[in-house]
Design a protein around this motif. Structure first.
Motif, PDB file in Angstrom:
ATOM      1  N   ALA A  58       0.823  -1.204   0.000  1.00  0.00           N
ATOM      2  CA  ALA A  58       0.000   0.000   0.000  1.00  0.00           C
ATOM      3  C   ALA A  58       0.865   1.266   0.000  1.00  0.00           C
ATOM      4  O   ALA A  58       0.586   2.230  -0.729  1.00  0.00           O
ATOM      5  N   GLU A  59       1.909   1.266   0.804  1.00  0.00           N
ATOM      6  CA  GLU A  59       2.815   2.418   0.849  1.00  0.00           C
ATOM      7  C   GLU A  59       3.505   2.613  -0.496  1.00  0.00           C
ATOM      8  O   GLU A  59       3.643   3.748  -0.981  1.00  0.00           O
ATOM      9  N   GLU A  60       3.936   1.529  -1.111  1.00  0.00           N
ATOM     10  CA  GLU A  60       4.609   1.635  -2.406  1.00  0.00           C
ATOM     11  C   GLU A  60       3.654   2.163  -3.474  1.00  0.00           C
ATOM     12  O   GLU A  60       4.014   3.004  -4.299  1.00  0.00           O
ATOM     13  N   PHE A  61       2.399   1.664  -3.457  1.00  0.00           N
ATOM     14  CA  PHE A  61       1.405   2.127  -4.432  1.00  0.00           C
ATOM     15  C   PHE A  61       1.097   3.608  -4.201  1.00  0.00           C
ATOM     16  O   PHE A  61       0.976   4.386  -5.147  1.00  0.00           O
ATOM     17  N   ALA A  62       0.982   4.000  -2.930  1.00  0.00           N
ATOM     18  CA  ALA A  62       0.694   5.399  -2.595  1.00  0.00           C
ATOM     19  C   ALA A  62       1.818   6.313  -3.076  1.00  0.00           C
ATOM     20  O   ALA A  62       1.565   7.404  -3.602  1.00  0.00           O
ATOM     21  N   ASN A  63       3.047   5.898  -2.900  1.00  0.00           N
ATOM     22  CA  ASN A  63       4.190   6.708  -3.343  1.00  0.00           C
ATOM     23  C   ASN A  63       4.190   6.873  -4.863  1.00  0.00           C
ATOM     24  O   ASN A  63       4.454   7.967  -5.380  1.00  0.00           O
ATOM     25  N   ARG A  64       3.891   5.780  -5.582  1.00  0.00           N
ATOM     26  CA  ARG A  64       3.839   5.862  -7.045  1.00  0.00           C
ATOM     27  C   ARG A  64       2.695   6.777  -7.494  1.00  0.00           C
ATOM     28  O   ARG A  64       2.849   7.581  -8.415  1.00  0.00           O
ATOM     29  N   LEU A  65       1.548   6.633  -6.826  1.00  0.00           N
ATOM     30  CA  LEU A  65       0.392   7.448  -7.183  1.00  0.00           C
ATOM     31  C   LEU A  65       0.685   8.938  -6.950  1.00  0.00           C
ATOM     32  O   LEU A  65       0.398   9.779  -7.806  1.00  0.00           O
ATOM     33  N   HIS A  66       1.271   9.239  -5.814  1.00  0.00           N
ATOM     34  CA  HIS A  66       1.585  10.630  -5.500  1.00  0.00           C
ATOM     35  C   HIS A  66       2.585  11.205  -6.505  1.00  0.00           C
ATOM     36  O   HIS A  66       2.426  12.349  -6.968  1.00  0.00           O
ATOM     37  N   GLU A  67       3.565  10.431  -6.880  1.00  0.00           N
ATOM     38  CA  GLU A  67       4.553  10.897  -7.854  1.00  0.00           C
ATOM     39  C   GLU A  67       3.900  11.147  -9.209  1.00  0.00           C
ATOM     40  O   GLU A  67       4.191  12.148  -9.885  1.00  0.00           O
ATOM     41  N   THR A  68       3.001  10.253  -9.612  1.00  0.00           N
ATOM     42  CA  THR A  68       2.326  10.397 -10.900  1.00  0.00           C
ATOM     43  C   THR A  68       1.442  11.635 -10.932  1.00  0.00           C
ATOM     44  O   THR A  68       1.466  12.418 -11.893  1.00  0.00           O
ATOM     45  N   LEU A  69       0.660  11.847  -9.868  1.00  0.00           N
ATOM     46  CA  LEU A  69      -0.255  12.977  -9.837  1.00  0.00           C
ATOM     47  C   LEU A  69       0.494  14.295  -9.682  1.00  0.00           C
ATOM     48  O   LEU A  69       0.074  15.328 -10.216  1.00  0.00           O
ATOM     49  N   SER A  70       1.593  14.264  -8.969  1.00  0.00           N
ATOM     50  CA  SER A  70       2.386  15.482  -8.773  1.00  0.00           C
ATOM     51  C   SER A  70       2.982  15.976 -10.082  1.00  0.00           C
ATOM     52  O   SER A  70       3.297  17.167 -10.218  1.00  0.00           O
ATOM     53  N   ALA A  71       3.151  15.074 -11.050  1.00  0.00           N
ATOM     54  CA  ALA A  71       3.698  15.472 -12.347  1.00  0.00           C
ATOM     55  C   ALA A  71       2.716  16.339 -13.132  1.00  0.00           C
ATOM     56  O   ALA A  71       3.121  17.141 -13.977  1.00  0.00           O
ATOM     57  N   VAL A  72       1.412  16.200 -12.831  1.00  0.00           N
ATOM     58  CA  VAL A  72       0.389  17.004 -13.503  1.00  0.00           C
ATOM     59  C   VAL A  72       0.066  18.249 -12.687  1.00  0.00           C
ATOM     60  O   VAL A  72      -0.186  19.317 -13.235  1.00  0.00           O
ATOM     61  N   ALA A  73       0.093  18.107 -11.369  1.00  0.00           N
ATOM     62  CA  ALA A  73      -0.229  19.223 -10.484  1.00  0.00           C
ATOM     63  C   ALA A  73       0.923  20.217 -10.406  1.00  0.00           C
ATOM     64  O   ALA A  73       2.079  19.881 -10.643  1.00  0.00           O
ATOM     65  N   GLU A  74       0.595  21.465 -10.054  1.00  0.00           N
ATOM     66  CA  GLU A  74       1.633  22.481  -9.868  1.00  0.00           C
ATOM     67  C   GLU A  74       2.205  22.446  -8.456  1.00  0.00           C
ATOM     68  O   GLU A  74       3.320  22.896  -8.215  1.00  0.00           O
ATOM     69  N   ASP A  75       1.425  21.928  -7.515  1.00  0.00           N
ATOM     70  CA  ASP A  75       1.881  21.851  -6.126  1.00  0.00           C
ATOM     71  C   ASP A  75       1.067  20.764  -5.432  1.00  0.00           C
ATOM     72  O   ASP A  75       0.009  20.353  -5.934  1.00  0.00           O
ATOM     73  N   SER A  76       1.540  20.308  -4.294  1.00  0.00           N
ATOM     74  CA  SER A  76       0.819  19.271  -3.558  1.00  0.00           C
ATOM     75  C   SER A  76       1.074  19.427  -2.067  1.00  0.00           C
ATOM     76  O   SER A  76       2.060  20.045  -1.644  1.00  0.00           O
ATOM     77  N   ARG A  77       0.164  18.866  -1.278  1.00  0.00           N
ATOM     78  CA  ARG A  77       0.294  18.834   0.169  1.00  0.00           C
ATOM     79  C   ARG A  77      -0.054  17.439   0.653  1.00  0.00           C
ATOM     80  O   ARG A  77      -1.085  16.873   0.259  1.00  0.00           O
ATOM     81  N   LEU A  78       0.795  16.880   1.504  1.00  0.00           N
ATOM     82  CA  LEU A  78       0.513  15.590   2.131  1.00  0.00           C
ATOM     83  C   LEU A  78      -0.036  15.853   3.532  1.00  0.00           C
ATOM     84  O   LEU A  78       0.674  16.363   4.393  1.00  0.00           O
ATOM     85  N   HIS A  79      -1.304  15.511   3.747  1.00  0.00           N
ATOM     86  CA  HIS A  79      -1.935  15.699   5.039  1.00  0.00           C
ATOM     87  C   HIS A  79      -1.807  14.424   5.873  1.00  0.00           C
ATOM     88  O   HIS A  79      -1.618  13.328   5.326  1.00  0.00           O
ATOM     89  N   PRO A  80      -1.917  14.534   7.194  1.00  0.00           N
ATOM     90  CA  PRO A  80      -1.878  13.335   8.037  1.00  0.00           C
ATOM     91  C   PRO A  80      -3.004  12.369   7.654  1.00  0.00           C
ATOM     92  O   PRO A  80      -4.099  12.819   7.277  1.00  0.00           O
ATOM     93  N   PRO A  81      -2.772  11.066   7.726  1.00  0.00           N
ATOM     94  CA  PRO A  81      -3.835  10.099   7.432  1.00  0.00           C
ATOM     95  C   PRO A  81      -5.046  10.310   8.337  1.00  0.00           C
ATOM     96  O   PRO A  81      -4.909  10.681   9.502  1.00  0.00           O
ATOM     97  N   GLN A  82      -6.223  10.094   7.781  1.00  0.00           N
ATOM     98  CA  GLN A  82      -7.439  10.230   8.571  1.00  0.00           C
ATOM     99  C   GLN A  82      -7.602   9.053   9.523  1.00  0.00           C
ATOM    100  O   GLN A  82      -7.256   7.920   9.197  1.00  0.00           O
TER     101      GLN A  82
END
Length: 251
Positions: free
Chosen positions: A168-192
């Motif tokens: 799950a952590e590995e998938f989350a890291n890949r997903l965040h990297e992929t989406l960050s390539a399209v976004a201009e900025d990002s914020r990682l919030h604490p898990p709910q």
């Protein structure tokens, strides 16, 4: 109508009118207060609820707080359709129009700088959830015959959990990297917290992405394709929102 001034957001002047039926906090329609080329979106609220002392008590009333937050968000959502708002903190209140103008003047440079950065952009939220591995059914045939068997089964269960969280952590890291390539900025919030949110599963990724409106369709399609890549985890997309996570103000 008399009363205090509740401020929802600051933005630049815009030509498209807000919805005619739109009401804000305490049922009062929002109006626009202009000062030096900035617009504060305000409405009147009663002192009995929003003066300093009663407001402190009201903020501890969950039902009142929920209704106020819903009305606040409704105005922000309406603004997001027609302009790029800079949302202010929930229950930002001033004595009168003069107090609002004084605030605009004192923070004018910061407001202009932030509005320049957010212009034409919206916030998208993405969450990734991993469900707990199924527990042992406890069927009689599966019961350990000895203490050694029990420990062996226990170690196997722990390894299954650890493997799931690692994937799950590995998938989350890949997903965040992929989406960050399209976004201009990002914020990682604490898990709910699942207990507080009421959402099943472990929240592995809780992120916000600042995306140009012109690339929002591309961003949504990218998230949808990601959902098709896995059946082990749940990907949740929300938005578009005003850019709370990037505005320097907390909702």
């Amino acid at each position: 109508m008399t009363g205090l001034r509740y401020v929802y957001a600051v933005c630049r002047p815009f030509g498209t009118p807000l919805q005619a039926e739109l009401t804000g906090v305490a049922g009062d329609p929002p109006r626009l207060l202009t000062h030096h080329g900035l617009v504060a979106v305000v409405s009147h609220v009663p002192e009995r609820d929003f003066a300093e002392e009663p407001l402190r008590s009201r903020l501890e009333d969950l039902d009142w707080l929920t209704a106020t937050a819903r009305a606040h968000q409704g105005v922000i959502d309406a603004l997001t359709v027609v302009t790029t708002p800079l949302p202010l903190r929930l229950a930002t209140v001033f004595r009168d129009d003069s107090g609002v103008r004084t605030m605009l003047q004192a923070r004018e440079a910061d407001f202009r700088r932030t509005l320049d950065r957010l212009e034409g952009r919206v916030e998208w939220g993405v969450k990734l959830y991993a469900d707990q591995p199924p527990a042992d059914t406890g069927a009689p045939a599966d019961k350990p015959a000895t203490g050694r068997d029990y420990l062996r089964q226990r170690r196997s269960s722990v390894r299954a959990h650890e493997d799931l969280w690692q994937r799950a952590e590995e998938f989350a890291n890949r997903l965040h990297e992929t989406l960050s390539a399209v976004a201009e900025d990002s914020r990682l919030h604490p898990p709910q917290n699942a207990t507080l949110s009421g959402v099943a599963g472990r929240n592995v990724l809780n992120a916000a992405y600042l995306v140009p409106r012109s690339r929002s369709e591309e961003f949504v399609e990218l998230v949808d394709r990601t959902k098709d890549e896995t059946t082990d985890f749940r990907v949740e997309l929300t938005g578009p929102w005003a850019a709370y996570s990037f505005a320097g103000e907390k909702p």
